[in-house]
Write a protein that holds these residues in place. Structure first.
Motif, PDB file in Angstrom:
ATOM      1  N   SER A  99       1.429  -8.343   2.028  1.00 39.97           N
ATOM      2  CA  SER A  99       2.419  -8.513   3.098  1.00 39.97           C
ATOM      3  C   SER A  99       3.597  -7.565   2.901  1.00 39.97           C
ATOM      4  O   SER A  99       4.120  -7.017   3.867  1.00 39.97           O
ATOM      5  N   GLU A 100       3.981  -7.349   1.659  1.00 37.45           N
ATOM      6  CA  GLU A 100       5.134  -6.471   1.444  1.00 37.45           C
ATOM      7  C   GLU A 100       4.825  -5.049   1.909  1.00 37.45           C
ATOM      8  O   GLU A 100       5.640  -4.399   2.560  1.00 37.45           O
ATOM      9  N   VAL A 101       3.603  -4.588   1.592  1.00 38.78           N
ATOM     10  CA  VAL A 101       3.242  -3.229   2.013  1.00 38.78           C
ATOM     11  C   VAL A 101       3.245  -3.152   3.540  1.00 38.78           C
ATOM     12  O   VAL A 101       3.800  -2.225   4.145  1.00 38.78           O
ATOM     13  N   LYS A 102       2.636  -4.169   4.178  1.00 41.07           N
ATOM     14  CA  LYS A 102       2.550  -4.125   5.645  1.00 41.07           C
ATOM     15  C   LYS A 102       3.941  -4.172   6.282  1.00 41.07           C
ATOM     16  O   LYS A 102       4.199  -3.503   7.276  1.00 41.07           O
ATOM     17  N   LEU A 103       4.836  -4.985   5.702  1.00 40.04           N
ATOM     18  CA  LEU A 103       6.190  -5.088   6.261  1.00 40.04           C
ATOM     19  C   LEU A 103       6.930  -3.758   6.105  1.00 40.04           C
ATOM     20  O   LEU A 103       7.621  -3.310   7.022  1.00 40.04           O
ATOM     21  N   GLN A 104       6.757  -3.135   4.942  1.00 35.87           N
ATOM     22  CA  GLN A 104       7.433  -1.848   4.720  1.00 35.87           C
ATOM     23  C   GLN A 104       6.911  -0.812   5.704  1.00 35.87           C
ATOM     24  O   GLN A 104       7.670  -0.001   6.220  1.00 35.87           O
ATOM     25  N   GLN A 105       5.594  -0.838   5.938  1.00 29.87           N
ATOM     26  CA  GLN A 105       5.024   0.143   6.861  1.00 29.87           C
ATOM     27  C   GLN A 105       5.524  -0.082   8.287  1.00 29.87           C
ATOM     28  O   GLN A 105       5.817   0.851   9.003  1.00 29.87           O
ATOM     29  N   LEU A 106       5.632  -1.366   8.652  1.00 34.36           N
ATOM     30  CA  LEU A 106       5.962  -1.686  10.045  1.00 34.36           C
ATOM     31  C   LEU A 106       7.455  -1.606  10.358  1.00 34.36           C
ATOM     32  O   LEU A 106       7.845  -1.165  11.433  1.00 34.36           O
ATOM     33  N   LEU A 107       8.285  -2.023   9.401  1.00 27.41           N
ATOM     34  CA  LEU A 107       9.687  -2.248   9.773  1.00 27.41           C
ATOM     35  C   LEU A 107      10.695  -1.287   9.164  1.00 27.41           C
ATOM     36  O   LEU A 107      11.867  -1.331   9.501  1.00 27.41           O
ATOM     37  N   ILE A 108      10.227  -0.421   8.249  1.00 25.47           N
ATOM     38  CA  ILE A 108      11.181   0.488   7.593  1.00 25.47           C
ATOM     39  C   ILE A 108      10.816   1.929   7.980  1.00 25.47           C
ATOM     40  O   ILE A 108       9.635   2.283   7.922  1.00 25.47           O
ATOM     41  N   PRO A 109      11.801   2.737   8.351  1.00 20.79           N
ATOM     42  CA  PRO A 109      11.460   4.152   8.599  1.00 20.79           C
ATOM     43  C   PRO A 109      11.150   4.828   7.258  1.00 20.79           C
ATOM     44  O   PRO A 109      11.978   4.768   6.349  1.00 20.79           O
ATOM     45  N   ASN A 110       9.957   5.382   7.132  1.00 17.28           N
ATOM     46  CA  ASN A 110       9.557   5.984   5.849  1.00 17.28           C
ATOM     47  C   ASN A 110       9.304   7.478   6.017  1.00 17.28           C
ATOM     48  O   ASN A 110       8.750   7.907   7.033  1.00 17.28           O
ATOM     49  N   ASN A 111       9.667   8.265   4.995  1.00 18.69           N
ATOM     50  CA  ASN A 111       9.321   9.687   5.051  1.00 18.69           C
ATOM     51  C   ASN A 111       7.853   9.850   4.643  1.00 18.69           C
ATOM     52  O   ASN A 111       7.193   8.884   4.248  1.00 18.69           O
ATOM     53  N   SER A 112       7.342  11.074   4.724  1.00 23.09           N
ATOM     54  CA  SER A 112       5.893  11.230   4.553  1.00 23.09           C
ATOM     55  C   SER A 112       5.449  10.865   3.131  1.00 23.09           C
ATOM     56  O   SER A 112       4.379  10.294   2.941  1.00 23.09           O
ATOM     57  N   ALA A 113       6.296  11.172   2.136  1.00 26.57           N
ATOM     58  CA  ALA A 113       5.909  10.835   0.753  1.00 26.57           C
ATOM     59  C   ALA A 113       5.794   9.319   0.598  1.00 26.57           C
ATOM     60  O   ALA A 113       4.839   8.801   0.023  1.00 26.57           O
ATOM     61  N   ARG A 114       6.744   8.601   1.176  1.00 25.52           N
ATOM     62  CA  ARG A 114       6.734   7.133   1.072  1.00 25.52           C
ATOM     63  C   ARG A 114       5.550   6.546   1.853  1.00 25.52           C
ATOM     64  O   ARG A 114       4.927   5.579   1.434  1.00 25.52           O
ATOM     65  N   ARG A 115       5.269   7.182   3.010  1.00 17.31           N
ATOM     66  CA  ARG A 115       4.127   6.695   3.797  1.00 17.31           C
ATOM     67  C   ARG A 115       2.840   6.791   2.981  1.00 17.31           C
ATOM     68  O   ARG A 115       1.999   5.910   3.004  1.00 17.31           O
ATOM     69  N   LYS A 116       2.717   7.908   2.248  1.00 19.18           N
ATOM     70  CA  LYS A 116       1.526   8.102   1.402  1.00 19.18           C
ATOM     71  C   LYS A 116       1.448   7.007   0.334  1.00 19.18           C
ATOM     72  O   LYS A 116       0.390   6.433   0.087  1.00 19.18           O
ATOM     73  N   GLU A 117       2.608   6.774  -0.294  1.00 19.81           N
ATOM     74  CA  GLU A 117       2.650   5.735  -1.346  1.00 19.81           C
ATOM     75  C   GLU A 117       2.197   4.387  -0.784  1.00 19.81           C
ATOM     76  O   GLU A 117       1.434   3.652  -1.407  1.00 19.81           O
ATOM     77  N   LEU A 118       2.695   4.099   0.422  1.00 24.86           N
ATOM     78  CA  LEU A 118       2.369   2.799   1.012  1.00 24.86           C
ATOM     79  C   LEU A 118       0.886   2.720   1.388  1.00 24.86           C
ATOM     80  O   LEU A 118       0.261   1.668   1.265  1.00 24.86           O
ATOM     81  N   GLU A 119       0.333   3.852   1.836  1.00 22.67           N
ATOM     82  CA  GLU A 119      -1.108   3.846   2.165  1.00 22.67           C
ATOM     83  C   GLU A 119      -1.921   3.569   0.905  1.00 22.67           C
ATOM     84  O   GLU A 119      -2.898   2.815   0.923  1.00 22.67           O
ATOM     85  N   THR A 120      -1.502   4.199  -0.207  1.00 22.10           N
ATOM     86  CA  THR A 120      -2.217   3.966  -1.465  1.00 22.10           C
ATOM     87  C   THR A 120      -2.076   2.497  -1.870  1.00 22.10           C
ATOM     88  O   THR A 120      -3.051   1.847  -2.273  1.00 22.10           O
ATOM     89  N   ALA A 121      -0.849   1.957  -1.744  1.00 20.88           N
ATOM     90  CA  ALA A 121      -0.625   0.552  -2.117  1.00 20.88           C
ATOM     91  C   ALA A 121      -1.451  -0.377  -1.236  1.00 20.88           C
ATOM     92  O   ALA A 121      -2.006  -1.371  -1.707  1.00 20.88           O
TER      93      ALA A 121
END
Ligand code: SF4
Length: 400
Positions: A53-75
């Motif tokens: 849930s934390e990963v999904k919330l971060q992906q949905l509700l926080i503006p992320n740069n491309s490096a962070r987006r990659k991290e979240l996809e891996t997570a």
């Protein structure tokens, strides 16, 4: 992922999750301090759901740069290979994420400057010695703070109303963020997606602080010092010594000292009281049995009892091989194969998803009236009129 990682959350002596117990029974904190419990499968499952849930919330509700987006996809990919991950977890977590997103949207409507935080360490040590916990989601906007907690379990329904765990999280969050945001009102929400349950309790900061000073602070001081009175009650359910606690045993033995008077048959009033006692004793007896079984399994003999091999049923070791043999012997399939059957509704929901199933089977799922059950009069369901209803041939059930 933000610290501390879910699986590594340390437990404080006076943690928020045990607050209903140590507030009611302060000495339980020190008594259970050294008692270790095997980590349960349910706890691991809950951890997996929180991580997802934390990963999904971060992906949905926080503006992320491309490096962070990659991290979240891996997570996310990692969370999805967990042994506990499956359609049921995916659906439950998505329901939870939707609710958090709705709350965040509502906060943004109140103020464009609304902030959302995940997995915050919340320190409430001003009232509780060394007290801290981890809040799943905190949203703040325009004097209102939301504290949201995911409960993935479905065994026991948990409500946010007057919930000490949520109140302690709220205190910790208020302590941390009030000077920045001027918080006046706190909305505490528990989402228990697998029970379709969302409950929100609203508290004004002044009432929360009064509770902290008058209820929490004195209980926490006693609990930290290992003082105060043992008090058995509902909260024992979550206590590590619930199977061998003397105070709980004394309380239950007291309940047994029921004085039977004339006439020879008990009155309906007496039966009504005894049903409550019986329920309490059943729960306690089960806890004592579990404790004794655990002791015996670890080699600590319980006098007058012994561990033996239980009864077992015969089983086919290799079903494929057995089927091949029966086929070869030309046995009629009807004699060894069960007809194909459909899963029950819960399993269908787990496999297909609640919303999807409801859409597909619209009009094909009904809920027939339940069998009559005897429950305490405080239960919220309306009373059946036993004179008007025909209960002939019904099995009896209590607390269903
Ligand atoms: S079992 Fe109940 S009475 Fe005994 S220590 Fe735990 S909370 Fe207190």
């Amino acid at each position: 992922m933000s610290a501390p990682a879910h699986a590594e959350r340390a437990h404080a002596l006076l943690g928020a999750s045990g607050a209903s117990r140590w507030i009611a029974c302060p000495p339980s904190a020190r008594l259970t301090e050294k008692v270790t419990e095997k980590r349960s499968e349910y706890a691991d499952e809950g951890t997996a759901a929180h991580e997802l849930s934390e990963v999904k919330l971060q992906q949905l509700l926080i503006p992320n740069n491309s490096a962070r987006r990659k991290e979240l996809e891996t997570a996310l990919a990692e969370a999805m290979v967990s042994t506990y991950y499956g359609p049921e977890m995916e659906n439950a977590v998505n329901d939870y994420v939707d609710i958090v997103a709705e709350r965040f949207l509502a906060a943004k409507v109140r103020s464009q400057d609304a902030v959302i935080m995940f997995e915050q360490r919340l320190d409430f040590s001003e009232w509780v010695p060394e007290g801290y916990g981890t809040g799943d989601v905190i949203i703040i906007s325009d004097g209102v703070m939301d504290v949201i907690d995911l409960k993935y379990g479905k065994g026991v329904p948990v409500s946010a109303f007057d919930n000490p765990q949520m109140r302690l999280y709220a205190l910790g969050a208020w302590q941390e963020y009030d000077y920045l945001y001027g918080i006046e009102e706190i909305h505490m929400t528990i989402v228990q997606p697998r029970l379709d349950s969302v409950s929100t309790d609203i508290v004004q900061v002044e009432d929360l602080l009064e509770w902290a000073e008058t209820v929490v602070k004195p209980a926490a001081a006693l609990a930290f010092a290992g003082e105060g009175e043992f008090k058995a009650g509902e909260h024992c359910r979550w206590c590590k010594v619930k199977g061998n606690c003397r105070a709980r045993a004394d309380e239950n033995m007291k309940a047994l000292e029921y004085e039977f008077r004339d006439p020879a048959l008990m009155t309906p009033e007496e039966i009504g009281s005894i049903l409550f006692v019986a329920e309490q004793l059943q729960t306690w007896a089960k806890d004592v049995q579990e404790y004794a079984f655990g002791q015996a399994k670890s080699g600590n003999k319980i006098p007058l009892w012994k561990l033996v091999e239980g009864r077992s049923n015969r089983t086919i070791t290799d079903k494929e091989a057995a089927r091949a043999v029966l086929e070869k012997a030309k046995i009629d399939q009807m004699k060894y194969l069960k007809p194909q059957d459909m899963f029950g509704i819960s399993d269908l929901e787990k496999n297909i998803g609640k919303k999807e199933l409801a859409k597909l089977l619209d009009g094909l799922i009904i809920k027939p009236p339940g069998k009559p059950v005897l429950v305490p009069e405080t239960d919220r369901r309306p009373e059946l009129n036993s004179v008007d209803q025909d209960f002939a041939g019904e099995d009896f059930d209590i607390n269903g």
